[in-house]
Design an enzyme around this catalytic site. Structure first.
Site, PDB file in Angstrom:
ATOM      1  N   ARG A 126       0.820  -1.220   0.000  1.00 57.30           N
ATOM      2  CA  ARG A 126       0.000   0.000   0.000  1.00 57.30           C
ATOM      3  C   ARG A 126       0.853   1.270   0.000  1.00 57.30           C
ATOM      4  O   ARG A 126       0.338   2.365   0.222  1.00 57.30           O
ATOM      5  CB  ARG A 126      -0.970  -0.025   1.183  1.00 57.30           C
ATOM      6  CG  ARG A 126      -2.082  -1.091   0.973  1.00 57.30           C
ATOM      7  CD  ARG A 126      -3.261  -0.904   1.894  1.00 57.30           C
ATOM      8  NE  ARG A 126      -2.832  -0.991   3.273  1.00 57.30           N
ATOM      9  CZ  ARG A 126      -2.936  -0.004   4.155  1.00 57.30           C
ATOM     10  NH1 ARG A 126      -3.491   1.133   3.818  1.00 57.30           N
ATOM     11  NH2 ARG A 126      -2.493  -0.176   5.373  1.00 57.30           N
ATOM     12  N   LYS A 127       2.157   1.136  -0.273  1.00 60.75           N
ATOM     13  CA  LYS A 127       3.024   2.320  -0.358  1.00 60.75           C
ATOM     14  C   LYS A 127       2.885   2.988  -1.727  1.00 60.75           C
ATOM     15  O   LYS A 127       3.776   2.897  -2.571  1.00 60.75           O
ATOM     16  CB  LYS A 127       4.474   1.913  -0.108  1.00 60.75           C
ATOM     17  CG  LYS A 127       4.743   1.430   1.306  1.00 60.75           C
ATOM     18  CD  LYS A 127       6.208   1.131   1.539  1.00 60.75           C
ATOM     19  CE  LYS A 127       6.459   0.796   3.004  1.00 60.75           C
ATOM     20  NZ  LYS A 127       7.866   0.426   3.253  1.00 60.75           N
ATOM     21  N   VAL A 128       1.764   3.650  -1.935  1.00 62.59           N
ATOM     22  CA  VAL A 128       1.477   4.271  -3.224  1.00 62.59           C
ATOM     23  C   VAL A 128       1.545   5.786  -3.082  1.00 62.59           C
ATOM     24  O   VAL A 128       1.671   6.308  -1.976  1.00 62.59           O
ATOM     25  CB  VAL A 128       0.064   3.869  -3.700  1.00 62.59           C
ATOM     26  CG1 VAL A 128       0.002   2.378  -3.961  1.00 62.59           C
ATOM     27  CG2 VAL A 128      -0.978   4.271  -2.664  1.00 62.59           C
TER      28      VAL A 128
END
Lengths: 274, 274, 274, 274, 274, 274
Positions: B119-121
């Protein structure tokens, strides 16, 4: 952003953490760099009633393991937004860090020119990306399309005539706007300067061509009244060659479109109330 | 996104291009890679009544100078959104290209494990970033927080007991959800497997520790019933060491948080109607 | 706007007009003036699938009883939005008409100065009000607060020092922005010019004071490099006295904050299908 | 409204005022009149954490130089919204002042009829414009299209038959709604009264025609059961002639579509914290 | 929801209750049942600055005349939202009560199977309806369409081949999702189990057919690895026949699409300040 | 509604159905009743470019297995919204069917009184619920809180005096609104009628009490000028006793708060293009 990430709510947190549990947590930098995004994260945390203390300010240099901020409050709320706030901080700090490295490289050898970003941002994140670049020492350039008039190659592909286009623009646009034009040849740069634009963007010029263009404008006594911006094909590697030409502004897309996130993490340090 | 970029409208285009001018334009790749974002850009262009033909499909390999799509229609509209659509294409194609390079590196030596994103967007761009990673060959992992139950270190920092936490979750969550847990030691991995989770994420394990964990689970006859995911400290450089451990899934933050945009440009090739 | 006006829908129309009835209608000017708002109304009508033909273009002079546009389509839709579209046209045409009268008064005696509007608009209608003023011949001045830097009395009430404030701004703001300052004395105007602002706004100066200020700047050889704007206490009555001073720009709040709507009406001329 | 005005933020204030500066300010009336918009402005200011004290209440008569409210708080926030809040106050007070002057003119000579506004408002500002008119003493008439059934000329242009239209409406509309009809001849007024409407709007009738219509209804013993509204061609000049006819309601578009803003200003009176 | 109900504001309350009046009120159950919606109503009330104390918690059993919560605060605010908050409470409590009655009927005779809701909710109220069902003891099943892969008859009407469809899905979907399939014959159930789905939904099977299907899967040693869900034609009357088959999950549309509201009312018990 | 249901998109459909597949489908009634929601569903389908033909119109009586509409178009789009559109149709048709049964019961024995719904709707679905009730033959009563002035028990709990409250309301509210009051005793009903309200709601009166109240008003010659509404404790069972009292309006909460959905389904009947 939160809404996108949450879907119908953070099911894991709802299932594992009681609604009334409160905790104390820290956001830690896992790499050194220039921090950015603190103001944005504070706004987000405060809107959710989490008590926050920032230990450093936006734009400051931080080392690996620096505690960036302390947060206290409802555990469910905090865990639900953990990833969103780290993503904001990591991206913005990544941009500020890279920008700062480039600006320092130029300043280190004494050049005064402004380093500017472009509109090559992550879609929808213009405000965040440009704010971060500013904190790293860059000029934000246009924030909106309507910030200044910037006549580009695709406009001239339609209107075809620099002088006439500039004149028409000057007669109709508000006195409050500057006019910039993008040109691809020395003679177009001269024509633009004679037409009275405020800024000329030399697009994909080599350092040698930039120097010749500036010399030409100086000879025609037009250099004083315009700013010269170099753009296209410039990167962290070759920037000093461009800084050496005497341009007023150097703009680079990679500040905002080729970002390496600065690693950060959130750690719960104490359970205040079960 | 458009709104953010436009401000009160594209003043330059309004001043230089007649309202009725129509043009034909092309979007060109200026680097080779895997293209992504075509579907999103088509949706945007069609909503604005621009006629568009995509010459390649999402996920395909393109060379430098490939024409990605042809667009015909109102010049003002097209120039006003030029930057936004290039930003979408460039970011998504940059993500797909990098992902594909990593997946190919792993497949090339015959490993079957899934490469997943995290989820490191970029904040707010989860859909775009994960879709691009998928086109590059990655598993999208969670899209929302509520996609699966993922019990992380910060949840356990509050609940403290793996077995009890997993049991409570299993009794309350819908049968339609899988349960994953993040662990940081071999013994926690064993406890989690015994508690009956569907997936175990080994956080920041070395390749050697991963191998030992898998061996331990195999010995206890628990390996068949769980999927093992390795996460933390993995990158394009060292990924083969992790693939070699026999894990089912390898997840990397850098696929989406350290993106190099693929350079694209829009060129007006013909003025159809002045 | 439509939503605000409609509430749960136009109950009268729903009760009296069959869902499939189509009609032909005309929008008629009931007074002479300069028409504005046609582009906005067309956008609205087309989004609702009503066939529309404008018989005049924005900014043109119209007489009483001029037919501005013809509309054909679903009767329920048309009657439901009748009032909203007339309100847009009437307000915008009222603004354009008044602006045009003032601009013509100034041009008639040969003055070249720009007539500008201010941010004194109907709340939320900035775009509409300024577009209408532009169609009447005025300069739109700032559209957003971030269009140019405009240092006002209330900013100086905090910072207190013109020279230092201007310098700090120049060092931090993007090269793409102009800097304007509002001053209330001749000596402040001189200080501002020396500090290098792009535009000086003389706030509530009498015509005589304006002339003296310009003379002072000319004597110091600063007049060429700044634009002078007169603002405050100027109206349709006394504008020629201000135009006569030689200022570059005259701005008036009343163009947008004291508007007399131009009377228009919509008349159904034929029932096409019952 | 704020968003529209701010664009990407108030660049001047951000550049000149420290983030932590707090100030005390006053909003001053620069003309006498009836004040309106205080409640709306308080809501806005409080939502932004500015401490506000209103010194007068909505609807009260104020003199030139009256201090309307005192505000204390963050200087950046206050200066960023200064223009928006003054625009709300000035427009609403302008409407209330004009309405009050008209209502007083009618009351002064002893007429009891209601003065009503119409839906001729600034687009999107219906709530604000009608609230202001109410504070000035007017009846708000319809707020939404669905507030009452109002059968107008354009409805009758389709249905053609007053009696049948009214009957159909009465059979289908909720018992909770009143039914009004707009007519242009005395005989239509009579037909409408016989059909049992609640209110009859005499559109563009002369005072003499209105008197005759009322006499006719009285003769038929229908006057008691309907309200009579005069509309069209009525203004501040000629209103007494209409009031003299004995109508129940007089409605005027100019209350809300031809507004002269009441001049107000915001002045920083003290810097509380630099 | 509030906005929809309020229109331009609660005219009655504005006309009858002074702006500063504060009151104390109670929400009373007028029937016995399981209460739900308290958390949602508290969030709403707190966002409007009303002081609220819940006397029971969501999911608890209440008798007729139980006081559910006490509220103190501004009378206008409270009366304006009275109906909206009672509607939330009444619908959610109605769903929880019915669900609970069904779940208890099944548990009473010792069956362990989960009772699940479907997506047959009031349009737009999925979150509220499913939360209420959960409080009544049901499994929420899918909250979004993307919660699990559920291959239905209409998908198979296009793809036609169970085995191939399941295989393609398994190769492309994230490892984090379960795969469910809806089948209408025993042989399709077998094919689905062999293809390796996680859950099989037996659509409109009779209790006898369900038993035979489970027996078939057991014989093929496939029963352990899949969950069996019965759906279609099941209601409060006949549910025990289905529970008796040994299925893992029974889903019923009527829990959320045939709701009888639990009667509640709000009573002002004291005027605190006139 | 769609957004809520879809989450990040219909993952099953995306995985199983090609993007270009088109199908033909039918919506079938699985029970008999009165159909409602067709207009709403058509609007939704057309906005998504699905070709739709309704075979019956809103408000018509349909039998089990009636084909309500035929739809042709993109399979992915159709399957993604299948559940949302069935939920709209089923709820609205359920409401229309029940309403119609109640209205027919009353008409069958010759009573003329209006059957009205209340504001006891599913939260947020007021428009849909009341539209459906109308199609079933009911009066919609208030759509918004501002549709008429309805003075309820909780208002009187604050103001305490019926006569004074009604007078104040009449002096301040627009002439375009009716005034209704809720009373709980015969003497209050009389006081309200004398104060000149338009409608009196007898709350929780027994049929006998209603008859006595009407007789009292008739005796005082007040009955002609007010409408009488019975409300509270009325349901499908006992409604004839209330109809028999001679009231003008009977309102029932259960029409909209205790809804049994009418079962409908969507079936793909042909694959037009794979």
């Amino acid at each position: 952003m939160l809404e996108e990430d949450l879907g119908m709510g953070d099911v894991t947190t709802a299932l594992t953490i009681p609604a009334t549990t409160t905790v104390e947590a820290e956001i830690i930098a896992k790499e050194s760099g220039i921090v950015a995004g603190i103001e944005e994260v504070l706004t987000l945390l405060e809107s959710l009633n989490l008590q926050t203390t920032a230990l450093v300010i936006d734009g400051s240099k931080i080392d690996k393991r620096t505690t960036i901020m302390k947060i206290a409050g409802n555990a469910r709320t905090l865990l639900s937004i953990e990833r969103t706030l780290l993503n904001i901080l990591s991206r913005m700090s990544g941009i500020a860090t890279k920008t700062n490295r480039i600006v320092n490289k130029v300043r280190h050898v004494g050049y005064k020119c402004r380093i500017a970003c472009t509109r090559k941002v992550a879609p929808g994140l213009s405000y965040f990306d440009k704010k971060a670049a500013m904190l790293g020492g860059a000029d934000t350039h246009r924030l909106h399309l309507d910030d200044l008039v910037l006549i580009k190659d695709n406009h001239l592909a339609v209107t075809r005539d620099i002088r006439r286009t500039v004149e028409e623009v000057r007669n109709t646009v508000s006195f409050s706007k500057k006019i910039e034009i993008e040109v691809s040849t020395k003679s177009d740069a001269l024509e633009a300067a004679e037409a009275g634009v405020d800024i000329i963007m030399l697009d994909n010029f080599s350092p040698q061509e930039i120097k010749e263009t500036i010399a030409l404008l100086r000879k025609k006594e037009l250099q004083e009244s315009v700013l010269i911006e170099a753009s296209g094909g410039i990167n962290e590697e070759n920037i000093l060659e461009f800084a050496d030409t005497g341009v007023d502004i150097i703009s680079l897309g990679e500040i905002t479109d080729s970002v390496e996130a600065l690693d950060t993490s959130l750690e719960i340090v104490k359970v205040l109330k079960e």
